[in-house]
Design a protein around this motif. Structure first.
Motif, PDB file in Angstrom:
ATOM      1  N   VAL B  36       0.853  -1.199   0.000  1.00 49.97           N
ATOM      2  CA  VAL B  36       0.000   0.000   0.000  1.00 49.97           C
ATOM      3  C   VAL B  36       0.884   1.242   0.000  1.00 49.97           C
ATOM      4  N   GLU B  37       0.268   2.363  -0.356  1.00 50.73           N
ATOM      5  CA  GLU B  37       0.946   3.653  -0.271  1.00 50.73           C
ATOM      6  C   GLU B  37       0.108   4.564   0.604  1.00 50.73           C
ATOM      7  N   THR B  38       0.750   5.270   1.522  1.00 50.57           N
ATOM      8  CA  THR B  38       0.036   6.196   2.403  1.00 50.57           C
ATOM      9  C   THR B  38       0.698   7.574   2.311  1.00 50.57           C
ATOM     10  N   PRO B  39       0.012   8.616   2.806  1.00 49.99           N
ATOM     11  CA  PRO B  39       0.524   9.980   2.605  1.00 49.99           C
ATOM     12  C   PRO B  39       1.874  10.237   3.278  1.00 49.99           C
ATOM     13  N   ILE B  40       2.692  11.018   2.594  1.00 53.72           N
ATOM     14  CA  ILE B  40       3.983  11.442   3.135  1.00 53.72           C
ATOM     15  C   ILE B  40       3.782  12.680   4.004  1.00 53.72           C
ATOM     16  N   LEU B  68       6.036  16.157   7.691  1.00 55.54           N
ATOM     17  CA  LEU B  68       6.570  15.108   6.818  1.00 55.54           C
ATOM     18  C   LEU B  68       6.714  13.877   7.703  1.00 55.54           C
ATOM     19  N   ARG B  69       6.259  12.733   7.219  1.00 51.93           N
ATOM     20  CA  ARG B  69       6.215  11.552   8.087  1.00 51.93           C
ATOM     21  C   ARG B  69       7.618  11.097   8.504  1.00 51.93           C
ATOM     22  N   THR B  70       7.692  10.586   9.732  1.00 53.49           N
ATOM     23  CA  THR B  70       8.940   9.977  10.205  1.00 53.49           C
ATOM     24  C   THR B  70       8.853   8.461  10.074  1.00 53.49           C
ATOM     25  N   SER B  71       7.636   7.958   9.808  1.00 51.77           N
ATOM     26  CA  SER B  71       7.402   6.558   9.440  1.00 51.77           C
ATOM     27  C   SER B  71       5.952   6.496   8.977  1.00 51.77           C
ATOM     28  N   PRO B  72       5.573   5.463   8.234  1.00 52.54           N
ATOM     29  CA  PRO B  72       4.176   5.392   7.765  1.00 52.54           C
ATOM     30  C   PRO B  72       3.248   4.727   8.788  1.00 52.54           C
ATOM     31  N   GLU B  73       3.695   4.625  10.033  1.00 54.97           N
ATOM     32  CA  GLU B  73       3.023   3.821  11.053  1.00 54.97           C
ATOM     33  C   GLU B  73       1.537   4.150  11.248  1.00 54.97           C
ATOM     34  N   PHE B  74       1.207   5.434  11.397  1.00 51.11           N
ATOM     35  CA  PHE B  74      -0.169   5.777  11.758  1.00 51.11           C
ATOM     36  C   PHE B  74      -1.173   5.477  10.639  1.00 51.11           C
ATOM     37  N   PRO B  75      -0.926   5.931   9.406  1.00 54.79           N
ATOM     38  CA  PRO B  75      -1.889   5.563   8.351  1.00 54.79           C
ATOM     39  C   PRO B  75      -1.963   4.050   8.116  1.00 54.79           C
ATOM     40  N   LEU B  76      -0.837   3.343   8.262  1.00 51.83           N
ATOM     41  CA  LEU B  76      -0.902   1.887   8.072  1.00 51.83           C
ATOM     42  C   LEU B  76      -1.785   1.259   9.146  1.00 51.83           C
ATOM     43  N   LYS B  77      -1.701   1.777  10.380  1.00 46.85           N
ATOM     44  CA  LYS B  77      -2.545   1.229  11.449  1.00 46.85           C
ATOM     45  C   LYS B  77      -4.019   1.557  11.196  1.00 46.85           C
ATOM     46  N   ARG B  78      -4.270   2.712  10.587  1.00 46.64           N
ATOM     47  CA  ARG B  78      -5.674   3.032  10.263  1.00 46.64           C
ATOM     48  C   ARG B  78      -6.216   2.035   9.234  1.00 46.64           C
ATOM     49  N   ASP B  86      -2.825  -8.252   6.188  1.00 47.29           N
ATOM     50  CA  ASP B  86      -1.374  -8.015   6.190  1.00 47.29           C
ATOM     51  C   ASP B  86      -0.986  -6.982   5.125  1.00 47.29           C
ATOM     52  N   ILE B  87      -0.189  -5.985   5.514  1.00 48.22           N
ATOM     53  CA  ILE B  87       0.204  -4.939   4.558  1.00 48.22           C
ATOM     54  C   ILE B  87       1.671  -4.553   4.735  1.00 48.22           C
ATOM     55  N   PHE B  88       2.239  -3.997   3.647  1.00 46.48           N
ATOM     56  CA  PHE B  88       3.574  -3.393   3.753  1.00 46.48           C
ATOM     57  C   PHE B  88       3.628  -2.143   2.910  1.00 46.48           C
ATOM     58  N   GLU B  89       4.561  -1.270   3.276  1.00 44.87           N
ATOM     59  CA  GLU B  89       4.815  -0.068   2.491  1.00 44.87           C
ATOM     60  C   GLU B  89       6.317   0.151   2.399  1.00 44.87           C
ATOM     61  N   ILE B  90       6.765   0.580   1.209  1.00 45.48           N
ATOM     62  CA  ILE B  90       8.154   1.006   1.034  1.00 45.48           C
ATOM     63  C   ILE B  90       8.094   2.479   0.677  1.00 45.48           C
ATOM     64  N   GLY B  91       8.748   3.331   1.441  1.00 44.45           N
ATOM     65  CA  GLY B  91       8.678   4.745   1.102  1.00 44.45           C
ATOM     66  C   GLY B  91       9.684   5.577   1.858  1.00 44.45           C
ATOM     67  N   LYS B  92       9.780   6.829   1.411  1.00 43.62           N
ATOM     68  CA  LYS B  92      10.714   7.765   2.038  1.00 43.62           C
ATOM     69  C   LYS B  92      10.126   8.295   3.341  1.00 43.62           C
ATOM     70  N   VAL B  93      10.955   8.397   4.371  1.00 50.33           N
ATOM     71  CA  VAL B  93      10.581   9.042   5.628  1.00 50.33           C
ATOM     72  C   VAL B  93      11.662  10.077   5.951  1.00 50.33           C
ATOM     73  N   PHE B  94      11.339  10.996   6.845  1.00 55.71           N
ATOM     74  CA  PHE B  94      12.196  12.164   7.065  1.00 55.71           C
ATOM     75  C   PHE B  94      12.406  12.398   8.554  1.00 55.71           C
ATOM     76  N   LEU B 110      11.058   0.308   4.992  1.00 48.79           N
ATOM     77  CA  LEU B 110      10.102  -0.772   4.718  1.00 48.79           C
ATOM     78  C   LEU B 110       9.370  -1.009   6.030  1.00 48.79           C
ATOM     79  N   GLU B 111       8.048  -0.877   6.012  1.00 49.29           N
ATOM     80  CA  GLU B 111       7.306  -1.157   7.231  1.00 49.29           C
ATOM     81  C   GLU B 111       6.226  -2.174   6.898  1.00 49.29           C
TER      82      GLU B 111
END
Lengths: 189, 322
Positions: B36-40, B68-78, B86-94, B110-111
Motif C-alpha cells: 500500500v501507499e500512504t501519505p507522506i 513530513l512523516r517519520t514513518s508510515p506507522e499511523f496511516p498503516l494502522k488506520r 497483512d500490509i507493507f509499504e516502502i517509502g521515504k521518511v524524514f 520498509l514497514e
C-alpha cells in the motif's frame, strides 16, 4: 562566547573547555533508532596538541572559544616579549614567552609565523614549516664521511640543536623542518 | 563542491538497490502481504521525544501545519483497523537533525504488519525475509541470536538492570567516556546500549534484542508476564541496527496516554509539542486487530548486503547534495 548546540558542531569549530581553547577534529552522531542521540567529538588542545574524545547528548550545549589564526611577521624579542607585525595593517602585537614556548629557537627575524589569537591575545605562535638557519657550533673533527649514515649534533643560531650529517660544517646554512626538528638539506647561497 | 552534481554512489549500486526492492516485493507477494501507499505529508506528527519532524504549511482545514512523516506507522494502522489484513509499504521518511555515517535526513523505510502475529512470529518473518534477500545477493546468512535487553546488559556489561540505580548507570556512562549533562535512566541505557553493547553484538550474527524496558515501549504492548518490560524488539546485523518492531499496542486509551506523556517530556525538554493523530485514535476505538509490525531501514540493509561503511555509498544523492 556563544553557547552552541552540539548538533551544530562541525570540524574546525573551537570550543572553550576549562578556559582553554580546543579544536574540533571529528564529529559523529550515535543515535539509537528510538532513543536519545549522542554526539561524539574528537578535540585537540590548541596549545598542547593533546587529543581527547568527548561524548555528550546532542541536545547539550557547549561554549565556543574566540580563536583566530593570522599570519604575522616576527620582528624582535626584548627578553620579555616577542614582537610581531601584521604584514598589511602594520599593527604590532606582543606575544608572551609562554605563547612562543619552545618555538622561540626557530624564530628568524622577518619570518612569517602563524599566530593563534585567543580572546585577541597571542596564544600559540607557530613558525614556518621550514626555516634556514646557520650552524654556529658542531664537531669539526669528523671529515671525509659522505655516506650520510652517521650524524652529529649541531647548534644553530637561535639555539636549536639538531642532528646533521657528518660532512656539514660550522658556518653553513641548513634547512630544518620545524615540526619535527629534523635536518632537511644544506642551503647553498 | 565542484563535482557535487554527480551521484556519489556507483551506478552498479543503484541497480542493486532496484534488485533489493524487487526481491522484497517478491517475498511479500509470495506471502500475500499487500503493498500500500500512504501519505507522506500528514496533519498529525510523531510525538516520540527523540525524533524530530519537518513541518510544512497546513494541508487541510483542521490543522495549522503539516508534518513530513517519520514513518508510515499511523496511516498503516488506520488501514489495519479497517480490516485490510497483512500490509507493507516502502517509502521515504524524514527525520530532522539525523546526520551521521549511518544516517541521512531522508531515508527509505520498509514497514510491514502481520495480523494475529505475536512478536516472536514476526521475528521469524524477519528472519525468513532476510534469508531470502541474503541468498538473492549470494551472501552467507549466519546464525541468528536472540537476547533480551536485560540479558544484553548482563552479558556485555555485567549490569543487572533490576538492581542498578540511576546514579550507578551515570557512573558507568562516565567511565565509558560520557562527559555531557546528567542522564536520565533511559538516556543512560541508550548510551550504554549504543556505545558498549551494539558495537559488540556478535559480528557474524543477526541479533534480535527483545523485551525493551517498559519506559522504552514506544508503541508496543507492555509484557503481560513482566510489566517492567515491553514486547518491543530491534534487529541488528553485525552491530548495525536495521529495524525496530512491536507486538502492537491496540488500546486507544493507552496510546493517547503515551502521546500525552511524550508531549509532556517534550515540553520539559523545551521541544515543540506535536499534534497527535486523532484519526488514528478514533479508528482504534472501533477496534484494532491484534498484530505485530516492524520498520526496517532499507538503505542500511543495502549497506550490510554490499559491505558499505557509510550510508551515502548506497544513496543516489544525500542530504549534502540533494
Amino acid at each position: 562566547m556563544a553557547n552552541v548546540g552540539i548538533n551544530e558542531f562541525k570540524n574546525g569549530m573551537k570550543l572553550l573547555i576549562n578556559n582553554e581553547p580546543w579544536n574540533i577534529t571529528d564529529v559523529d552522531m550515535v543515535k539509537p533508532g528510538k532513543g536519545q542521540a549522542f554526539t561524539r567529538i574528537k578535540i585537540k588542545n590548541l596549545k598542547t596538541g593533546r587529543v581527547v574524545d568527548k561524548t555528550c547528548k546532542s541536545t547539550d550545549k557547549m561554549q565556543t572559544a574566540d580563536v583566530m589564526e593570522t599570519d604575522y611577521q616576527y620582528l624582535y624579542a626584548d627578553g620579555e616579549y616577542y614582537y610581531f607585525m601584521h604584514p598589511e595593517t602594520y599593527e604590532q602585537i606582543e606575544a608572551s614567552k609562554e605563547s612562543v614556548g619552545d618555538n622561540a629557537k626557530w624564530l628568524l627575524e622577518e619570518s612569517m609565523c602563524t599566530v593563534t589569537l585567543f580572546n585577541e591575545e597571542p596564544y600559540v605562535v607557530v613558525p614556518p614549516n621550514f626555516v634556514n638557519l646557520k650552524i654556529v657550533d658542531t664537531d669539526p673533527g669528523l671529515k671525509g664521511d659522505t655516506s650520510g649514515g652517521g650524524g652529529k649534533p649541531a647548534t644553530l643560531e637561535g639555539g636549536a640543536v639538531v642532528q646533521i650529517p657528518l660532512f656539514v660544517q660550522i658556518g653553513e646554512v641548513i634547512k630544518v623542518d620545524t615540526r619535527t626538528g629534523e635536518y632537511c638539506s644544506r642551503v647553498k647561497d | 563542491m565542484n563535482s557535487d552534481w554527480k551521484s556519489q554512489c556507483p551506478l552498479q549500486t543503484l541497480k542493486q538497490r532496484a534488485f533489493l526492492m524487487s526481491k522484497i516485493r517478491e517475498y511479500f507477494a509470495h506471502h500475500n502481504v499487500l503493498e500500500v501507499e500512504t501519505p507522506i505529508l500528514s496533519s498529525a506528527g510523531n510525538t516520540d521525544v527523540n525524533i524530530e519532524s519537518f513541518t510544512s504549511q497546513s494541508i487541510n482545514l483542521d490543522c495549522s501545519k503539516s508534518y513530513l512523516r517519520t514513518s508510515p506507522e499511523f496511516p498503516l494502522k488506520r488501514l489495519l483497523c479497517s480490516g485490510i489484513g497483512d500490509i507493507f509499504e516502502i517509502g521515504k521518511v524524514f527525520r530532522k537533525e539525523e546526520i551521521s555515517k549511518t544516517h541521512n535526513i531522508e531515508f527509505t523505510m520498509l514497514e510491514w504488519y502481520r495480523v494475529d502475529f505475536d512478536y516472536k512470529q514476526l521475528i521469524q518473518d524477519v528472519i525468513d525475509l532476510l534469508k531470502f534477500i541474503f541468498s538473492a545477493f549470494s551472501q552467507p546468512f549466519e546464525n541468528v541470536e536472540t537476547l533480551t535487553f536485560n540479558q544484553s546488559f548482563q552479558q556485555f556489561l555485567s549490569i543487572d538492570l533490576s538492581l542498578v540505580t540511576d546514579t550507578q548507570l551515570n557512573t558507568y556512562c562516565a567511565n565509558f567516556g560520557y562527559s555531557g549533562s546528567q542522564l536520565s535512566r533511559d538516556e543512560a541505557l541508550d548510551f550504554l546500549f549504543a556505545t558498549q553493547i551494539q558495537t559488540k553484538l556478535n559480528k557474524e550474527n543477526l541479533t534480535f534484542i527483545t523485551l525493551y524496558p517498559a519506559s522504552q515501549a514506544a508503541l508496543s504492548q507492555i509484557n503481560p508476564h513482566d510489566p517492567s518490560t515491553s514486547l518491543r524488539f530491534e534487529v541488528f546485523y553485525r552491530g548495525q541496527e536495521l529495524g525496530n518492531g512491536y507486538q502492537e499496542l491496540t488500546d486507544s486509551q493507552e496510546l493517547l496516554e503515551r502521546f500525552k506523556v511524550d508531549n509532556q517530556k517534550r515540553q520539559t525538554q523545551g521541544k515543540q509539542m506535536v499534534d497527535v493523530d486523532c484519526r488514528l485514535l478514533a479508528t482504534m476505538e472501533n477496534g484494532m486487530p491484534a498484530c505485530s509490525g516492524i520498520a526496517v531501514g532499507l538503505d542500511r540493509l543495502l549497506m550490510v548486503l554490499l559491505g558499505c561503511k557509510t550510508i551515502e555509498e548506497v544513496l543516489s544523492f544525500n542530504a549534502g547534495n540533494s
